[in-house]
Enzyme design. Structure first.
Site, PDB file in Angstrom:
ATOM      1  N   ASP A   5       2.108   3.958  -3.382  1.00  0.00           N
ATOM      2  CA  ASP A   5       1.852   5.406  -3.442  1.00  0.00           C
ATOM      3  C   ASP A   5       3.139   6.152  -3.795  1.00  0.00           C
ATOM      4  OD1 ASP A   5      -0.854   5.195  -2.810  1.00  0.00           O
ATOM      5  OD2 ASP A   5      -0.776   6.868  -1.388  1.00  0.00           O
ATOM      6  N   ASP A  11       0.846  -1.201   0.000  1.00  0.00           N
ATOM      7  CA  ASP A  11       0.000   0.000   0.000  1.00  0.00           C
ATOM      8  C   ASP A  11       0.880   1.249   0.000  1.00  0.00           C
ATOM      9  OD1 ASP A  11      -2.361   1.596   0.299  1.00  0.00           O
ATOM     10  OD2 ASP A  11      -1.887   1.784   2.441  1.00  0.00           O
TER      11      ASP A  11
HETATM   12  C1  IPM Z   1      -5.419   1.413  -1.838  1.00  0.00           C
HETATM   13  C2  IPM Z   1      -6.174   2.234  -0.837  1.00  0.00           C
HETATM   14  C3  IPM Z   1      -6.963   1.298   0.069  1.00  0.00           C
HETATM   15  C4  IPM Z   1      -5.967   0.464   0.840  1.00  0.00           C
HETATM   16  C5  IPM Z   1      -7.961   1.987   0.998  1.00  0.00           C
HETATM   17  C6  IPM Z   1      -8.936   2.872   0.254  1.00  0.00           C
HETATM   18  C7  IPM Z   1      -8.714   0.984   1.831  1.00  0.00           C
HETATM   19  O1  IPM Z   1      -5.298   3.055  -0.151  1.00  0.00           O
HETATM   20  O2  IPM Z   1      -6.066   0.670  -2.600  1.00  0.00           O
HETATM   21  O3  IPM Z   1      -4.196   1.521  -1.883  1.00  0.00           O
HETATM   22  O4  IPM Z   1      -5.458   0.876   1.890  1.00  0.00           O
HETATM   23  O5  IPM Z   1      -5.682  -0.650   0.380  1.00  0.00           O
HETATM   24 MG    MG Z   2      -3.277   2.966  -0.806  1.00  0.00          MG
END
Ligand code: IPM
Ligand code: MG
Length: 371
Positions: free
Chosen positions: A255, A251
């Site tokens: 990003d 996660d």
């Molecule tokens: C992602 C998002 C999700 C996550 C959230 C919206 C639950 O950040 O798809 O990366 O944490 O997996």
């Molecule tokens: Mg995420």
């Protein structure tokens, strides 16, 4: 011959609605110009489902998603839902879909389009030509493992806790997906964990090492601690080809990888289940990596390209329409050379536009490419 594919769409909240509407124009274009058409069903998820039904995902909607050939997802969440109880939060809708459909393999490609090199906050030479694939385990680890929760001791001390737990089969199945992808790419895989601190990290490294020995032919694998990986991703991201990691590290690292490409508004993802041995089918859900972006929601400003690219992944991985996926990706690339850009990828010499202007530019590129 036209074949009707069962496509489920779930726009969700915030800019999810806008980017979905825009992307459906691309689906329409395909129905008109290519030999593919879709039976589209819609489902409510997240805050939108909560507002209508008091739950972020109805059982019927989950069943529809299970029955579809593939699901295209928008985004969930928004500040108006911040105070809802845990089980009713919009994110639970998405997490329930992932868990119940057993979408354990999350593919998050991060590539830099030539026209967007200058949109990255990093120096052009660091990111130009970048093309990495993050493979994130999506149904285990700290997102789901038990025990998790919150208790209060007799003396009033509050404890909140989550568990990061993995079993060898969970690591093996995501490891295999990563090996397969690496073989189709540059053959390099980095397995990421924190085996210096976490038991689950030690197991992750052991299992990946054994799997590599047994099934990793043609793949060069190395191991990296997650904190070092975060640093390396911004220092020298082109050293990576495929990364495989657990749910939480995936996660976070995805990003970071997304921003290397200039904007979160450009990144698609695919969440895949196992292939069913008898039907040959797999559950699948495709979603942009960006969230619901409440700050710009409803204003028609969102960049629809991550959703468009998610749709192209859907065509490639679920519908086996590689040619159509290639065409869409080329059209996205071409549209970035056009005059109009959304705010997130704005640069000198371009004219600001919104979701509609951007998608029209993609449609024009599709027209031109198919002439
Ligand atoms: C992602 C998002 C999700 C996550 C959230 C919206 C639950 O950040 O798809 O990366 O944490 O997996
Ligand atoms: Mg995420």
């Amino acid at each position: 011959m036209a074949s009707n594919k069962k496509l489920m769409i779930m726009a969700g909240d915030g800019i999810g609605q806008e980017v979905m509407t825009a992307t459906l124009k691309v689906a329409d274009w395909l129905s008109k110009h290519r030999s593919i058409s879709f039976d589209v069903t819609e489902g409510l998820v997240g805050g939108a489902a909560y507002d209508a039904h008091g739950t972020p995902l109805k059982d019927e909607t989950l069943a529809d998603a299970m029955a579809a050939d593939a699901t295209l997802f928008g985004a969930v969440g928004g500040p108006q839902y911040d105070d809802l109880p845990f089980e009713l939060k919009p994110e639970r809708g998405l997490l329930t879909l992932r868990k119940e459909m057993d979408l354990f393999a999350n593919l998050r490609p991060a590539m830099v389009f030539p026209a967007l090199v200058s949109a990255s906050t990093l120096k052009p030479e660091i990111v130009s030509g970048l093309n990495i694939m993050i493979v994130r385990e999506l149904t285990g680890g700290v997102y789901f493992a038990e025990p998790r929760g919150r208790t209060t001791d007799e003396d009033g001390t509050v404890r909140a806790f989550d568990t990061n737990m993995y079993t060898p089969p969970e690591i093996e199945r995501i490891g295999r997906v990563a090996f397969d992808l690496a073989r189709k790419r540059d053959g390099k895989l980095t397995s990421v964990e924190k085996s210096n601190v976490m038991h689950s990290g030690i197991l992750w490294r052991e299992v990946m090492t054994a799997l590599h020995k047994a099934e990793g032919e043609g793949v060069e694998m190395s191991h990296m601690y997650a904190d070092n990986c975060a640093m390396q991703l911004v220092r020298a991201p082109k050293q990576f080809d495929v990364l495989v990691t657990d749910n939480l590290f995936g996660d976070i690292l995805s990003d970071t990888a997304a921003m290397l490409t200039g904007s979160l508004g450009m990144l698609p993802s695919a969440s895949l289940g196992a292939v069913d041995a008898t039907t040959g089918k797999r559950h699948a859900l495709y979603e942009p990596v960006h969230g619901s972006a409440p700050d710009i929601a409803g204003k028609g400003l969102a960049n629809p390209l991550a959703e468009v690219l998610s749709f192209s992944m859907l065509l490639r991985y679920s519908f086996d329409q590689g040619d159509d996926a290639d065409l869409i990706e080329k059209a996205v690339e071409k549209s970035l050379e056009g005059e109009l850009r959304t705010g997130d990828i704005m640069a000198d010499g371009f004219t600001a536009t919104g979701t509609d202007g951007m998608i029209d530019q993609v449609i024009r590129s599709l027209d031109e490419l198919s002439r």
